[in-house]
Design a protein around this motif. Structure first.
Motif, PDB file in Angstrom:
ATOM      1  N   ARG A 174      21.801  72.748  76.359  1.00  0.00           N
ATOM      2  CA  ARG A 174      21.091  71.491  76.606  1.00  0.00           C
ATOM      3  C   ARG A 174      20.412  71.060  75.312  1.00  0.00           C
ATOM      4  NH1 ARG A 174      15.414  70.731  79.872  1.00  0.00           N
ATOM      5  NH2 ARG A 174      15.212  68.478  79.561  1.00  0.00           N
ATOM      6  N   ILE A 175      20.616  69.806  74.932  1.00  0.00           N
ATOM      7  CA  ILE A 175      20.000  69.261  73.721  1.00  0.00           C
ATOM      8  C   ILE A 175      19.192  68.022  74.089  1.00  0.00           C
ATOM      9  CG2 ILE A 175      20.393  68.403  71.389  1.00  0.00           C
ATOM     10  CD1 ILE A 175      23.068  69.791  71.372  1.00  0.00           C
ATOM     11  N   THR A 176      17.944  68.007  73.707  1.00  0.00           N
ATOM     12  CA  THR A 176      17.125  66.819  73.946  1.00  0.00           C
ATOM     13  C   THR A 176      17.125  65.968  72.682  1.00  0.00           C
ATOM     14  OG1 THR A 176      15.104  67.978  73.273  1.00  0.00           O
ATOM     15  CG2 THR A 176      15.677  68.021  75.601  1.00  0.00           C
ATOM     16  N   TYR A 177      17.727  64.790  72.802  1.00  0.00           N
ATOM     17  CA  TYR A 177      17.804  63.861  71.680  1.00  0.00           C
ATOM     18  C   TYR A 177      16.745  62.775  71.826  1.00  0.00           C
ATOM     19  CZ  TYR A 177      22.443  65.820  70.639  1.00  0.00           C
ATOM     20  OH  TYR A 177      23.483  66.653  70.309  1.00  0.00           O
ATOM     21  N   PRO A 178      16.193  62.284  70.721  1.00  0.00           N
ATOM     22  CA  PRO A 178      15.258  61.157  70.796  1.00  0.00           C
ATOM     23  C   PRO A 178      16.012  59.863  71.080  1.00  0.00           C
ATOM     24  CG  PRO A 178      15.689  61.698  68.508  1.00  0.00           C
ATOM     25  CD  PRO A 178      16.409  62.742  69.336  1.00  0.00           C
ATOM     26  N   ASN A 179      15.269  58.775  71.248  1.00  0.00           N
ATOM     27  CA  ASN A 179      15.873  57.453  71.466  1.00  0.00           C
ATOM     28  C   ASN A 179      16.339  56.922  70.110  1.00  0.00           C
ATOM     29  OD1 ASN A 179      16.559  54.793  72.001  1.00  0.00           O
ATOM     30  ND2 ASN A 179      14.891  54.488  73.474  1.00  0.00           N
ATOM     31  N   LEU A 234      18.444  55.017  53.894  1.00  0.00           N
ATOM     32  CA  LEU A 234      18.465  56.129  54.849  1.00  0.00           C
ATOM     33  C   LEU A 234      18.540  57.442  54.066  1.00  0.00           C
ATOM     34  CD1 LEU A 234      20.888  54.890  57.664  1.00  0.00           C
ATOM     35  CD2 LEU A 234      18.456  55.359  57.885  1.00  0.00           C
ATOM     36  N   ASP A 235      17.411  57.854  53.500  1.00  0.00           N
ATOM     37  CA  ASP A 235      17.407  59.075  52.708  1.00  0.00           C
ATOM     38  C   ASP A 235      17.197  60.286  53.610  1.00  0.00           C
ATOM     39  OD1 ASP A 235      14.721  58.938  53.410  1.00  0.00           O
ATOM     40  OD2 ASP A 235      14.073  58.288  51.413  1.00  0.00           O
ATOM     41  N   MET A 236      17.225  61.457  53.008  1.00  0.00           N
ATOM     42  CA  MET A 236      17.113  62.690  53.777  1.00  0.00           C
ATOM     43  C   MET A 236      15.761  62.806  54.468  1.00  0.00           C
ATOM     44  SD  MET A 236      19.969  64.228  53.867  1.00  0.00           S
ATOM     45  CE  MET A 236      19.382  65.742  54.634  1.00  0.00           C
ATOM     46  N   ALA A 237      14.703  62.276  53.848  1.00  0.00           N
ATOM     47  CA  ALA A 237      13.383  62.335  54.471  1.00  0.00           C
ATOM     48  C   ALA A 237      13.382  61.584  55.801  1.00  0.00           C
ATOM     49  CB  ALA A 237      12.326  61.760  53.517  1.00  0.00           C
ATOM     50  N   PHE A 238      14.030  60.417  55.804  1.00  0.00           N
ATOM     51  CA  PHE A 238      14.098  59.618  57.033  1.00  0.00           C
ATOM     52  C   PHE A 238      14.900  60.348  58.102  1.00  0.00           C
ATOM     53  CE2 PHE A 238      16.110  56.597  59.863  1.00  0.00           C
ATOM     54  CZ  PHE A 238      15.087  55.720  60.187  1.00  0.00           C
ATOM     55  N   THR A 239      16.096  60.803  57.713  1.00  0.00           N
ATOM     56  CA  THR A 239      16.955  61.435  58.714  1.00  0.00           C
ATOM     57  C   THR A 239      16.383  62.761  59.204  1.00  0.00           C
ATOM     58  OG1 THR A 239      18.313  62.395  56.937  1.00  0.00           O
ATOM     59  CG2 THR A 239      19.044  60.312  57.862  1.00  0.00           C
ATOM     60  N   GLU A 240      15.745  63.514  58.327  1.00  0.00           N
ATOM     61  CA  GLU A 240      15.127  64.769  58.762  1.00  0.00           C
ATOM     62  C   GLU A 240      14.011  64.509  59.762  1.00  0.00           C
ATOM     63  OE1 GLU A 240      13.932  66.732  55.204  1.00  0.00           O
ATOM     64  OE2 GLU A 240      15.972  67.377  54.665  1.00  0.00           O
ATOM     65  N   GLY A 241      13.293  63.409  59.564  1.00  0.00           N
ATOM     66  CA  GLY A 241      12.251  63.050  60.512  1.00  0.00           C
ATOM     67  C   GLY A 241      12.809  62.772  61.898  1.00  0.00           C
ATOM     68  N   VAL A 242      13.990  62.162  61.945  1.00  0.00           N
ATOM     69  CA  VAL A 242      14.637  61.909  63.235  1.00  0.00           C
ATOM     70  C   VAL A 242      15.088  63.219  63.872  1.00  0.00           C
ATOM     71  CG1 VAL A 242      16.521  60.728  64.418  1.00  0.00           C
ATOM     72  CG2 VAL A 242      15.380  59.615  62.479  1.00  0.00           C
ATOM     73  N   TRP A 243      15.701  64.097  63.080  1.00  0.00           N
ATOM     74  CA  TRP A 243      16.194  65.372  63.615  1.00  0.00           C
ATOM     75  C   TRP A 243      15.058  66.298  64.058  1.00  0.00           C
ATOM     76  CZ3 TRP A 243      20.949  66.347  65.194  1.00  0.00           C
ATOM     77  CH2 TRP A 243      21.981  65.535  64.715  1.00  0.00           C
ATOM     78  N   ASP A 244      13.862  66.062  63.554  1.00  0.00           N
ATOM     79  CA  ASP A 244      12.718  66.856  64.017  1.00  0.00           C
ATOM     80  C   ASP A 244      12.462  66.649  65.509  1.00  0.00           C
ATOM     81  OD1 ASP A 244      12.234  68.025  61.577  1.00  0.00           O
ATOM     82  OD2 ASP A 244      10.666  66.607  60.974  1.00  0.00           O
TER      83      ASP A 244
END
Length: 353
Positions: free
Chosen positions: A309-314, A330-340
């Motif tokens: 089970r994976i809980t994904y954000p909106n 869309l740098d790594m800082a942005f995408t890492e924040g989403v994956w958090d």
């Protein structure tokens, strides 16, 4: 920069593209964007549950011919209508639109390119521009990914970031089911011979199979139910099921992971994206695969309770806000924040009935 008018092109060949766009449409409307939708890749009578798009345009576009679980590139080429496609590209007037979004839809992408309207690609296919699990590739597949629906900027989506600037799947985020029917299995193998699918499932009388197909066939087995495609009906059945047997499409696997369903994926032969998806599911430990219908593999999977089970954000809401903020890098800082905001849980069916 606030984009006010958006033209959104969607590849209609697979239901996953449309499913993803339904979620995006709700978030775009919520932020006050005016959006025109265009779909291509299937005949008009094959679309269903399209009310959310508030009226939409249809084009013939380009699509792939599949038979018996395999892409037929010869028939694909023979059935292509390049003159019609070029005419559709040349006659699509995008004047006045601030942004074109393409979910791997070629008419929209090429018309925007010709008219110098910025194109944002959103979809799983754009993840293949990065270093992600990729197998079954060939020169044709590489050229298709590169030129089928070109975008000035692409937002790739996948189940895991693989250290790349890509985002999680765009899916609806329903509540996790409180109980499931542990013998209930959803089957979605639209590119297979449905009578063959029934033949492989009929021995497992202790399980309950709900087969969804564009053209359902009649089942003479009480434990196998064949149903026509329906977004609401499919979602209700998926919600309390134990698992799903499907081709290796991206969107359905994403929804299944969100709901904690076990997955058995059969990728289309000669289809690089699906073969790569199957490889990723195995590599990540998120699902099982079979490359041909196999009674032994199906039996082992049916009796294996392991699921993830994976809980994904909106993610749709995040992307729409990013568009509203002027589409910064869309740098790594942005995408890492989403994956958090992503949690991966090993799970087994509980509270079953």
């Amino acid at each position: 920069m606030d984009y006010l008018l958006i033209f959104y092109g969607v590849q209609g060949t697979g239901n996953g593209h449309i499913t993803r766009t339904r979620v995006m449409a709700k978030e775009l409307y919520a932020q006050g964007f005016e959006v025109t939708f265009q779909f291509s890749g299937r005949s008009a009578d094959k679309y269903f549950d399209m009310e959310v798009f508030n009226g939409y345009q249809l084009k013939e576009g380009l699509t792939f011919n599949t038979e018996k679980g395999q892409v037929n590139y010869l028939k694909t080429a023979l059935q292509a209508r390049p003159i019609r496609f070029i005419r559709d590209v040349n006659t699509l007037d995008l004047k006045g639109y601030d942004l074109v979004i393409s979910d791997f839809e070629p008419v929209t992408a090429w018309a925007a390119k010709k008219q110098k309207i910025p194109v944002l690609g959103i979809g799983h296919q754009y993840a293949f521009n990065h270093k992600i699990p990729k197998t079954g590739s060939d020169p044709i597949a590489d050229q298709v990914m590169k030129y089928f629906a070109p975008a000035d900027q692409g937002i790739g989506l996948h189940w895991h970031h693989f250290g790349q600037p890509i985002l999680p799947p765009i899916i609806e985020t329903p509540e996790f089911p409180k109980s499931i029917v542990d013998r209930k299995i959803i089957v979605y193998l639209p590119f297979e011979d449905q009578n063959e699918v029934i033949k492989y499932l009929c021995p497992f009388e202790n399980f309950e199979f709900h087969i969804y197909a564009p053209q359902p066939v009649e089942s003479r087995y009480p434990h196998i139910m064949c149903k026509p495609l329906s977004r609401d009906g499919f979602q209700k059945d998926l919600y309390d099921s134990a698992g799903i047997i499907s081709n290796a499409g991206f969107e359905l696997a994403s929804e299944s992971l969100q709901l904690g369903k076990k997955i058995l994926a059969k990728p289309l032969h000669a289809q690089m994206e699906q073969i790569s998806n199957a490889a990723a599911l195995e590599q990540l430990g998120y699902g099982h695969t079979m490359f041909d219908m196999d009674v032994a593999v199906i039996e082992n999977w049916l009796h294996n309770p392991h699921a993830v089970r994976i809980t994904y954000p909106n993610v749709a809401k995040i992307i729409v806000q990013w568009i509203k903020d002027g589409m910064p890098e869309l740098d790594m800082a942005f995408t890492e924040g989403v994956w958090d905001g992503v949690d991966v849980l090993q799970t087994k069916p509980i509270n079953t009935r």
